[in-house]
Scaffold this active site. Structure first.
Site, short mmCIF file in Angstrom:
data_model
loop_
_atom_site.label_atom_id
_atom_site.label_comp_id
_atom_site.label_asym_id
_atom_site.label_seq_id
_atom_site.Cartn_x
_atom_site.Cartn_y
_atom_site.Cartn_z
N ALA A 151 0.83 -1.21 0.00
CA ALA A 151 0.00 0.00 0.00
C ALA A 151 0.86 1.25 0.00
CB ALA A 151 -0.93 -0.01 1.21
N TYR A 152 1.88 1.26 0.85
CA TYR A 152 2.75 2.42 0.96
C TYR A 152 3.51 2.67 -0.34
CZ TYR A 152 6.32 5.47 3.12
OH TYR A 152 7.14 6.52 3.45
N VAL A 153 4.08 1.61 -0.91
CA VAL A 153 4.84 1.75 -2.14
C VAL A 153 3.95 2.17 -3.31
CG1 VAL A 153 6.08 0.42 -3.90
CG2 VAL A 153 6.78 0.28 -1.51
N SER A 155 1.34 4.02 -3.16
CA SER A 155 1.04 5.44 -3.02
C SER A 155 2.25 6.30 -3.37
CB SER A 155 0.57 5.75 -1.59
OG SER A 155 1.62 5.62 -0.65
N LYS A 156 3.43 5.86 -2.99
CA LYS A 156 4.63 6.65 -3.27
C LYS A 156 5.06 6.53 -4.73
CE LYS A 156 5.24 8.50 0.75
NZ LYS A 156 5.07 9.97 0.91
#
Length: 244
Positions: A151-153, A155-156
């Site tokens: 999820a974090y990757v 978004s980034k």
């Protein structure tokens, strides 16, 4: 104070944002210290900037609300005459395998990491003064592809894809847009939930054999925001001690 160069730093109360706000204050910027919920920590940063002879103030709000982006620029204009630098260091990280990820957590991650970037960028395009800069944030995990970081990757990765487009859309404005992608950095966000063994293992991975420090990243931001870095535009800079 219309002639003062002014920086807006989101996530300015902790970690990389805090280190960046302090560095920019030392470099002579007036600093709007953006924070989500802990005003006391933000005021500590303000006090430290002012104790060193600089100018700063705290401005709070949940960046999931696009009105907060406008508010931060309003504060910069009312207090310091305008804005020259946007540093969007605030972020949300939820770790889980894709199969187990709560989609509400995914939505929140994209609200804070992607939607807020667009909202702040819209204000920056309209309101940053000539010679200014936007510095956004990604993560070196985009390339490293650690499990549970989906999820974090995701978004980034969106922030990295947006960066050169924003730079091109600012043609003729003399405003640069770059993204910094730190590697493992000793912040509360990174250290939370990790054992000492896990931290040491990650610290040994870069050739420089240590974790990054928030001040390492603040130096990169200061370079990109200053005249020495103004020819760098539309790039994602991986500040990770050589971790590939």
């Amino acid at each position: 104070m219309d002639s003062t160069r002014t920086a807006i730093v989101t996530g300015g109360s902790r970690g990389i944002g805090r280190a960046t706000a302090l560095r920019l204050g030392r470099d002579g910027y007036a600093v709007v210290v953006g924070y989500a919920g802990n005003r006391a920590l933000a005021e500590e940063v303000v006090a430290e900037v002012e104790a060193a002879g600089g100018h700063a103030l705290a401005a709070g709000g949940d960046l999931a609300d696009p009105a907060v982006a406008q508010h931060l620029f309003d504060v910069a204009e009312e207090a310091f005459g305008g804005a020259d630098l946007l540093v969007h260091a605030a972020g949300q990280m939820v770790l889980a395998p894709v199969a187990e990820l709560d989609l509400d957590d995914l939505d929140r991650t994209f609200q804070v990491n992607v939607r807020s970037t667009f909202a702040l960028a819209q204000q920056g395009v309209r309101r940053l003064r000539s010679g200014g800069s936007m510095v956004l944030f990604s993560t070196s995990v985009v390339g490293l592809a650690f499990p549970t970081y989906g999820a974090y990757v995701a978004s980034k990765g969106a922030v990295e894809a947006l960066t050169p487009i924003l730079a091109k859309e600012l043609r003729g404005r003399d405003v640069t847009v770059n993204t910094v992608a730190p590697g493992p950095t000793a912040t509360d966000l990174f250290l939370d939930g990790k054992t000492d063994e896990q931290v040491q293992q990650l610290a040994q991975q870069p050739p420089l054999q240590r974790l990054g420090q928030p001040e390492d990243i603040a130096r990169v931001v200061a370079f990109l925001a200053g005249p020495e870095g103004h020819w760098v535009n539309g790039q994602t800079l991986r500040a990770n001690g050589g971790l590939v």
